[in-house]
Design a protein around this motif. Sequence first.
Motif, PDB file in Angstrom:
ATOM      1  N   PRO A  12      43.751 -29.312  -5.259  1.00 15.81           N
ATOM      2  CA  PRO A  12      43.644 -28.547  -4.217  1.00 15.81           C
ATOM      3  C   PRO A  12      44.538 -29.165  -3.178  1.00 15.81           C
ATOM      4  O   PRO A  12      45.169 -30.272  -3.011  1.00 15.81           O
ATOM      5  CB  PRO A  12      42.181 -28.937  -3.757  1.00 15.81           C
ATOM      6  N   ARG A  13      44.912 -28.627  -1.907  1.00 15.06           N
ATOM      7  CA  ARG A  13      45.456 -28.988  -1.047  1.00 15.06           C
ATOM      8  C   ARG A  13      44.748 -29.996  -0.173  1.00 15.06           C
ATOM      9  O   ARG A  13      43.429 -29.885  -0.193  1.00 15.06           O
ATOM     10  CB  ARG A  13      45.775 -27.845   0.108  1.00 15.06           C
ATOM     11  N   VAL A  14      45.228 -30.806   0.678  1.00 15.35           N
ATOM     12  CA  VAL A  14      44.537 -31.925   1.690  1.00 15.35           C
ATOM     13  C   VAL A  14      44.814 -31.318   2.833  1.00 15.35           C
ATOM     14  O   VAL A  14      46.087 -31.015   3.289  1.00 15.35           O
ATOM     15  CB  VAL A  14      44.960 -33.159   1.430  1.00 15.35           C
ATOM     16  N   LEU A  15      43.862 -30.751   3.621  1.00 13.93           N
ATOM     17  CA  LEU A  15      43.882 -30.320   5.007  1.00 13.93           C
ATOM     18  C   LEU A  15      43.394 -31.360   6.148  1.00 13.93           C
ATOM     19  O   LEU A  15      42.223 -31.595   6.107  1.00 13.93           O
ATOM     20  CB  LEU A  15      43.493 -29.131   5.121  1.00 13.93           C
ATOM     21  N   PHE A  16      44.154 -31.895   6.944  1.00 15.57           N
ATOM     22  CA  PHE A  16      43.759 -32.670   8.192  1.00 15.57           C
ATOM     23  C   PHE A  16      43.839 -31.690   9.256  1.00 15.57           C
ATOM     24  O   PHE A  16      44.536 -31.156   9.694  1.00 15.57           O
ATOM     25  CB  PHE A  16      45.068 -33.536   8.449  1.00 15.57           C
ATOM     26  N   VAL A  17      42.668 -31.777   9.801  1.00 10.09           N
ATOM     27  CA  VAL A  17      42.341 -30.970  11.267  1.00 10.09           C
ATOM     28  C   VAL A  17      42.274 -32.342  12.336  1.00 10.09           C
ATOM     29  O   VAL A  17      41.349 -32.959  12.175  1.00 10.09           O
ATOM     30  CB  VAL A  17      40.792 -30.322  11.050  1.00 10.09           C
ATOM     31  N   LEU A  18      43.309 -32.276  13.181  1.00 12.97           N
ATOM     32  CA  LEU A  18      43.268 -33.178  14.299  1.00 12.97           C
ATOM     33  C   LEU A  18      42.692 -32.653  15.527  1.00 12.97           C
ATOM     34  O   LEU A  18      42.838 -31.536  15.878  1.00 12.97           O
ATOM     35  CB  LEU A  18      44.923 -33.611  14.426  1.00 12.97           C
ATOM     36  N   ASP A  19      41.954 -33.575  16.427  1.00  9.33           N
ATOM     37  CA  ASP A  19      41.376 -33.016  17.515  1.00  9.33           C
ATOM     38  C   ASP A  19      41.333 -34.493  18.534  1.00  9.33           C
ATOM     39  O   ASP A  19      41.158 -35.504  17.962  1.00  9.33           O
ATOM     40  CB  ASP A  19      40.139 -32.495  17.245  1.00  9.33           C
ATOM     41  N   GLY A  20      41.119 -34.042  19.880  1.00 18.46           N
ATOM     42  CA  GLY A  20      40.659 -35.087  20.665  1.00 18.46           C
ATOM     43  C   GLY A  20      41.882 -36.025  21.194  1.00 18.46           C
ATOM     44  O   GLY A  20      41.589 -37.046  21.651  1.00 18.46           O
ATOM     45  N   ILE A  21      43.012 -35.656  21.063  1.00 15.45           N
ATOM     46  CA  ILE A  21      44.196 -36.521  21.357  1.00 15.45           C
ATOM     47  C   ILE A  21      45.336 -35.745  21.951  1.00 15.45           C
ATOM     48  O   ILE A  21      46.518 -36.259  22.332  1.00 15.45           O
ATOM     49  CB  ILE A  21      44.909 -37.178  20.188  1.00 15.45           C
ATOM     50  N   PRO A  23      48.039 -32.371  22.699  1.00 13.72           N
ATOM     51  CA  PRO A  23      49.194 -31.855  21.856  1.00 13.72           C
ATOM     52  C   PRO A  23      50.119 -32.927  21.467  1.00 13.72           C
ATOM     53  O   PRO A  23      50.813 -32.891  20.431  1.00 13.72           O
ATOM     54  CB  PRO A  23      50.028 -30.659  22.746  1.00 13.72           C
ATOM     55  N   ALA A  24      50.473 -33.774  22.620  1.00 15.30           N
ATOM     56  CA  ALA A  24      51.348 -34.899  22.252  1.00 15.30           C
ATOM     57  C   ALA A  24      50.886 -35.611  20.983  1.00 15.30           C
ATOM     58  O   ALA A  24      51.558 -36.109  20.328  1.00 15.30           O
ATOM     59  CB  ALA A  24      52.017 -35.553  23.372  1.00 15.30           C
ATOM     60  N   GLY A  25      49.484 -36.061  21.310  1.00 15.39           N
ATOM     61  CA  GLY A  25      48.956 -36.883  20.217  1.00 15.39           C
ATOM     62  C   GLY A  25      48.991 -36.204  18.969  1.00 15.39           C
ATOM     63  O   GLY A  25      48.994 -37.051  17.929  1.00 15.39           O
ATOM     64  N   ILE A  26      48.691 -34.928  18.735  1.00 13.53           N
ATOM     65  CA  ILE A  26      48.556 -34.334  17.548  1.00 13.53           C
ATOM     66  C   ILE A  26      49.900 -34.488  16.920  1.00 13.53           C
ATOM     67  O   ILE A  26      50.286 -34.793  15.626  1.00 13.53           O
ATOM     68  CB  ILE A  26      48.310 -32.662  17.774  1.00 13.53           C
ATOM     69  N   THR A  27      51.144 -34.166  17.630  1.00 10.31           N
ATOM     70  CA  THR A  27      52.647 -34.185  17.059  1.00 10.31           C
ATOM     71  C   THR A  27      52.879 -35.748  16.501  1.00 10.31           C
ATOM     72  O   THR A  27      53.355 -35.832  15.459  1.00 10.31           O
ATOM     73  CB  THR A  27      53.591 -33.936  18.142  1.00 10.31           C
ATOM     74  N   THR A  28      52.488 -36.587  17.400  1.00 13.61           N
ATOM     75  CA  THR A  28      52.694 -38.191  16.985  1.00 13.61           C
ATOM     76  C   THR A  28      51.899 -38.503  15.567  1.00 13.61           C
ATOM     77  O   THR A  28      52.318 -39.078  14.680  1.00 13.61           O
ATOM     78  CB  THR A  28      52.029 -39.139  17.996  1.00 13.61           C
TER      79      THR A  28
END
Length: 87
Positions: A12-21, A23-28
């Motif tokens: 299966p795919r591995v899906l990371f859901v990022l939050d709390g950081i 837009p710049a933190g998401i990109t980083t």
Amino acid sequence: MEEWRRHYPLFPRVLFVLDGIGPAGITTRIHALHAAAADSALVGFLRNVPVVAASLADLRKYGPSEPVWRPIQAPDSTVAWSQSPHL
């Protein structure tokens, strides 16, 4: 052959859901995942298992089926979670 491979021939795919950081933190974080993917120990795994990441804000705004997922092998592109990120 292992029993589980008879029922699940593809990983299966591995899906990371990022939050709390923000837009710049998401990109980083996504670019950090991309850098980690260059590790020789992960190359074989990543050849077989698609890994993508998205921000929770984008998932809420556009929905999880939209092309908001960024493949860690090509972090500047976006795909739907069901698309192959092997670009």
